[in-house]
Enzyme design. Structure first.
Site, PDB file in Angstrom:
ATOM      1  N   ASP A 167     118.645 -14.014  42.854  1.00  0.00           N
ATOM      2  CA  ASP A 167     117.407 -14.715  42.519  1.00  0.00           C
ATOM      3  C   ASP A 167     117.791 -16.153  42.186  1.00  0.00           C
ATOM      4  OD1 ASP A 167     115.148 -15.821  41.394  1.00  0.00           O
ATOM      5  OD2 ASP A 167     114.906 -14.311  39.816  1.00  0.00           O
TER       6      ASP A 167
ATOM      7  N   TRP B 277     114.417 -12.725  33.435  1.00  0.00           N
ATOM      8  CA  TRP B 277     114.140 -12.467  34.850  1.00  0.00           C
ATOM      9  C   TRP B 277     115.054 -11.406  35.419  1.00  0.00           C
ATOM     10  CZ3 TRP B 277     109.525 -13.880  35.275  1.00  0.00           C
ATOM     11  CH2 TRP B 277     109.071 -15.029  34.610  1.00  0.00           C
TER      12      TRP B 277
ATOM     13  N   LYS C 215     109.791 -24.450  41.763  1.00  0.00           N
ATOM     14  CA  LYS C 215     110.721 -25.299  41.016  1.00  0.00           C
ATOM     15  C   LYS C 215     111.210 -26.422  41.945  1.00  0.00           C
ATOM     16  CE  LYS C 215     110.922 -21.920  37.767  1.00  0.00           C
ATOM     17  NZ  LYS C 215     110.007 -20.790  37.686  1.00  0.00           N
TER      18      LYS C 215
HETATM   19  C1  LIG Z   1     114.728 -17.213  37.700  1.00  0.00           C
HETATM   20  C2  LIG Z   1     113.307 -16.763  37.886  1.00  0.00           C
HETATM   21  N1  LIG Z   1     113.054 -15.614  38.549  1.00  0.00           N
HETATM   22  C3  LIG Z   1     111.802 -15.176  38.733  1.00  0.00           C
HETATM   23  C4  LIG Z   1     110.721 -15.853  38.255  1.00  0.00           C
HETATM   24  C5  LIG Z   1     109.333 -15.301  38.502  1.00  0.00           C
HETATM   25  O1  LIG Z   1     108.727 -16.025  39.524  1.00  0.00           O
HETATM   26  P1  LIG Z   1     107.228 -15.768  39.959  1.00  0.00           P
HETATM   27  O2  LIG Z   1     106.366 -16.244  38.861  1.00  0.00           O
HETATM   28  O3  LIG Z   1     107.077 -16.584  41.205  1.00  0.00           O
HETATM   29  O4  LIG Z   1     107.063 -14.328  40.235  1.00  0.00           O
HETATM   30  C6  LIG Z   1     110.925 -17.057  37.573  1.00  0.00           C
HETATM   31  C7  LIG Z   1     109.759 -17.816  37.061  1.00  0.00           C
HETATM   32  O5  LIG Z   1     109.861 -18.769  36.364  1.00  0.00           O
HETATM   33  C8  LIG Z   1     112.244 -17.517  37.392  1.00  0.00           C
HETATM   34  O6  LIG Z   1     112.475 -18.661  36.728  1.00  0.00           O
HETATM   35 MG   LIG Z   2     115.757 -16.190  32.182  1.00  0.00          MG
END
Ligand SMILES: Cc1ncc(COP(=O)(O)O)c(C=O)c1O
Ligand SMILES: [Mg+2]
Ligand SMILES: Cc1ncc(COP(=O)(O)O)c(C=O)c1O
Ligand SMILES: [Mg+2]
Ligand SMILES: [Mg+2]
Ligand SMILES: [Mg+2]
Lengths: 354, 354
Positions: free
Chosen positions: B167, B100, B191
Site C-alpha cells: 500500500d 492502515w 495524495k
Molecule cells: C496509507 C493509506 N492507506 C489507505 C488509506 C485509505 O484510503 P482510502 O480512503 O482511499 O480508502 C489511506 C488514507 O489516508 C492511507 O493513507
Molecule cells: Mg497509518
C-alpha cells in the site's frame, strides 16, 4: 457552435452546475483552496455530503421513513455484487430486461440461488416481461427500472412479499414513483445526478443484517451507514457535483416538474419516429423508455446522409449501442426540450432530402 | 492570502493542474463539451485513460516488465479486500505499522489465515519493526510503505520469496525505489497523484489467477486488466486530474527530481523540530516519513499561541490525527519548499514569543 448532447452516460449536466463545479475546483466556498485539495473531513465537505444525502431522500420523499442515503464509489456495477453480498442468504429472484439486469444476475449467482423470473432476451430485450410469477420464499426481488441500452422502462412494478431492489441508474429522479415501495435503490451518478465516480444507494435499514456471511467492510452497507458515507475517502468532486445537480432539480420544482418536461421530450421524439417513414422504433410502444429512445433507419434509407445532417446540427452521442445498432437519443433530466426539437427537425430534413 | 496547504489527503495539487482541471470541466479539448458530460468510451477519454496508465508505469520504470496499471474506484480501502480476494488462497503475512496496515490485515482475515509478522503497536506505531521472520509458505507479504497517520516510512523493504504487496497510498511517486521488487502496488490517488475518487493499482500479471475462489467481476483484477480499466464507468474527472498530475511530474523531471525537493522539505522541518526546544518529533528518527512529519508541543508550551501564529501565516491542515495528537505537516509532491519554510519561520517565531 451549440452542442446537443444526447450521450447515454456520462451525459449532459445543467450548465449552471458545470459552471459552479469549475469555480469550486478553482476556489471552494471562498476558501482560496480548491475543492479537490481539502480534507473530506473538513466542515465544508461534510456539509456537502450531508446536503447531498438529504436532497436525495427529499426528492424521493423518503425522509423519516427508515431509509438512509449513501454516496459510494464503484459504480452501479459494484452494487450488483453488494446487493447480493448484503441480502442474499439462500435465494433471490431477478427480472431480466437487458444487459444490466443480466450482469446483476450473474454477480448474484456467486452468493446463492438465483431465479430468473422472466426474461425478454428472446426479442433482444425490446420489451418488459409481464405476468410472471415471483416465488414467495426469496430474500429479495431485483429489477432494472430503465434499460439504458435497449430503451425500455418499467411502468408498473410488481408487488413482492420480499425486499424490492431496483437498479435505477438511468431514470432516477426523472419521474414520480412511490419510492417507499422499494427497499434498496441504487444508481450510478452519471445520468441524472452528476459525473461518473459516485453511486447513490438508498436503503431501508431494516432489511440489513440478515445474512450469515461475513461482509468485507467496504462492501457492507451498515458500515457505510454508520460512518455516513465517510468510512473511507469518498469521491469528493463527484459528490459535490451531484449535490449541485440535486439542488438544481429542487429549484426547478423537483421530480414532478422535471417529469412534465421529460414527458414532453419523449412525446416529441417518439411522435416523429412513428410519423417519419424513414425511422422505426426499437422498443415495444408500451414499454418505451422516456430516457433513452432507441430507433433504427428503415432498410434502404441513406445512413450517411442522416449522420451528416445531425452532426452538422451540433448533435452528439446518438449512435446506438452495438447490441441494438441504429440510434439512441438519451434525454436525461438536463437535456433541454430544444435539443430534442433540433433532432426532430433534422429527422424531418432527412426525410425531405431523401 | 496565499495558503500553505499541509492537508494529509485529499491534499495540495499543483496549481497548473488545478487550473487545467477547471478548464476541462468547462470545455474539454476544445470540444465545447465538459469533461464530465462525455462518454467514457469516447476517443478523447480513452486517450486520457491510456495516457494515465502509461505515465504511471513510466514513472515507476515498470514498462514492458509484465505489469499492468489500472485506475479503479473504491479507494485504497477496497484494495485491502481485493488484494486478499485475488491472492489469498491459504496464508498471507502482514507487517503492521499503523492504522492502515491494521485495516488491511483485518479485511484479509475474511479470506484465509493471516500472520502478523511484526507490529509496532506497542509504541503507538512510532517506529518500523525490523528483523522479523516471514514464513516461507505464504501466498504474499503485505506492507504499507508510508504510515500517513503516524509519520513513519519504510526505508528498506524485506526480501520475500512470495509476491510483495504494498500500500503506497501516501508516498507513491515521491522517491526512487526498485519498483520491480513489488508485485502489487496500490495507492488512493488523493495524495501524490490527484483528487479523491480513483485508485492506482499496478500489478504483475503473473501473480493472478492462482486462487480457487470465484471472484465477483468488480473485484477481479484480471477483468479490469482485460477491459483496460473500463469494465464499468471509471471516475472520469479523477482519472483526468491524475493524468495531468503525472504529466506535471514528468515535466518536472520525474521521481528523481521530486525526491530531491522532498528530501529538502523533510530536512527543513525535521531540523527545526529537533532544534526548537518547544517541539518534539513523534516518530523514531530513523523511521521518519518524508511525507508526513508528526510532532507535538513539549509540556507547558502555549498551544493557543502556536495555533494562532500558524493560522495567521495562512497555514492549514496541520492538526495531528487523533491517534497521535499534536501536529502533522504533510509535505506531498505538490507542496512547495516555501510552505515548509513558512512553517519553520512560524515555529521560530513561536519560540521567540513564548
Ligand atoms: C496509507 C493509506 N492507506 C489507505 C488509506 C485509505 O484510503 P482510502 O480512503 O482511499 O480508502 C489511506 C488514507 O489516508 C492511507 O493513507
Ligand atoms: Mg497509518
Ligand atoms: C441501468 C444501468 N445499470 C448499471 C450500469 C453500470 O453502471 P456503472 O458503469 O456505474 O457500473 C449502467 C451503466 O450505464 C446502467 O445504465
Ligand atoms: Mg440495458
Ligand atoms: Mg417511423
Ligand atoms: Mg525539539
Amino acid at each position: 457552435m451549440k452542442k446537443h448532447n444526447f450521450s447515454a452516460g456520462p451525459c449532459i449536466l445543467p450548465q449552471e452546475v458545470i459552471k459552479k463545479s469549475a469555480e469550486a475546483v478553482l476556489n471552494f466556498n471562498n476558501s482560496n483552496l480548491s475543492l479537490i485539495e481539502i480534507s473530506h473531513r473538513s466542515k465544508d465537505f461534510v456539509a456537502v455530503m450531508d446536503n447531498a444525502c438529504a436532497l436525495a431522500l427529499e426528492h424521493l420523499n423518503l425522509q423519516n421513513k427508515g431509509y438512509k442515503a449513501l454516496f459510494l464509489q464503484g459504480g452501479a456495477s459494484t452494487q450488483f455484487l453488494m446487493a447480493a453480498y448484503n441480502l442474499l442468504e439462500k435465494k433471490a429472484a431477478y427480472l431480466n430486461t437487458g444487459t444490466w439486469s443480466s450482469k446483476a444476475l450473474k454477480e448474484a449467482k456467486l452468493f446463492g440461488e438465483v431465479i430468473e423470473v422472466a426474461s425478454s432476451k428472446d426479442k433482444n430485450f425490446n420489451y418488459i416481461p409481464k405476468n410472471f410469477n415471483i416465488p414467495s420464499d426469496i430474500d429479495y426481488f431485483h429489477c432494472t427500472s430503465n434499460n439504458t441500452i435497449f430503451g425500455t422502462q418499467i411502468n408498473s412494478f410488481p408487488e413482492v412479499n420480499a425486499p424490492l431492489v431496483c437498479d435505477m441508474s438511468s431514470d432516477i429522479f426523472s419521474r414520480e414513483l412511490d419510492f417507499s415501495k422499494f427497499d434498496l435503490i441504487y444508481a450510478g451518478a452519471q445520468k441524472n445526478m452528476g459525473p461518473a465516480g459516485t453511486t447513490l444507494v438508498v436503503v431501508k435499514e431494516e432489511i440489513l443484517g440478515k445474512v450469515s456471511r461475513n461482509i468485507p467492510s467496504m462492501l457492507d452497507y451498515k458500515i457505510h451507514i454508520n460512518s455516513e458515507s465517510m468510512f473511507n475517502t469518498p469521491s469528493v468532486f463527484a459528490v459535490y457535483v451531484s449535490m449541485l445537480t440535486l439542488d438544481w432539480l429542487k429549484n426547478l420544482g423537483g421530480i414532478s416538474a422535471i417529469e412534465k418536461i421529460n414527458n414532453k421530450k419523449a412525446d416529441t421524439i417518439y411522435t416523429e419516429i412513428d410519423r417519419n417513414p424513414l425511422f422505426k422504433g426499437f422498443a415495444q410502444k408500451e414499454d418505451r423508455s422516456k430516457m433513452n429512445a432507441t430507433f433504427t433507419l428503415v432498410e434502404g434509407a441513406n445512413q450517411e446522409l442522416f449522420d451528416g445532417l445531425w452532426k452538422a446540427a451540433g448533435i452528439s452521442g446518438i449512435n446506438g449501442h452495438r447490441s441494438v445498432g441504429g440510434y439512441r437519443a438519451s434525454m436525461y433530466n438536463a437535456l433541454p426540450l430544444e435539443s430534442v426539437q433540433v433532432l426532430v427537425e433534422v429527422m424531418k430534413e432527412f426525410e425531405r432530402k431523401s
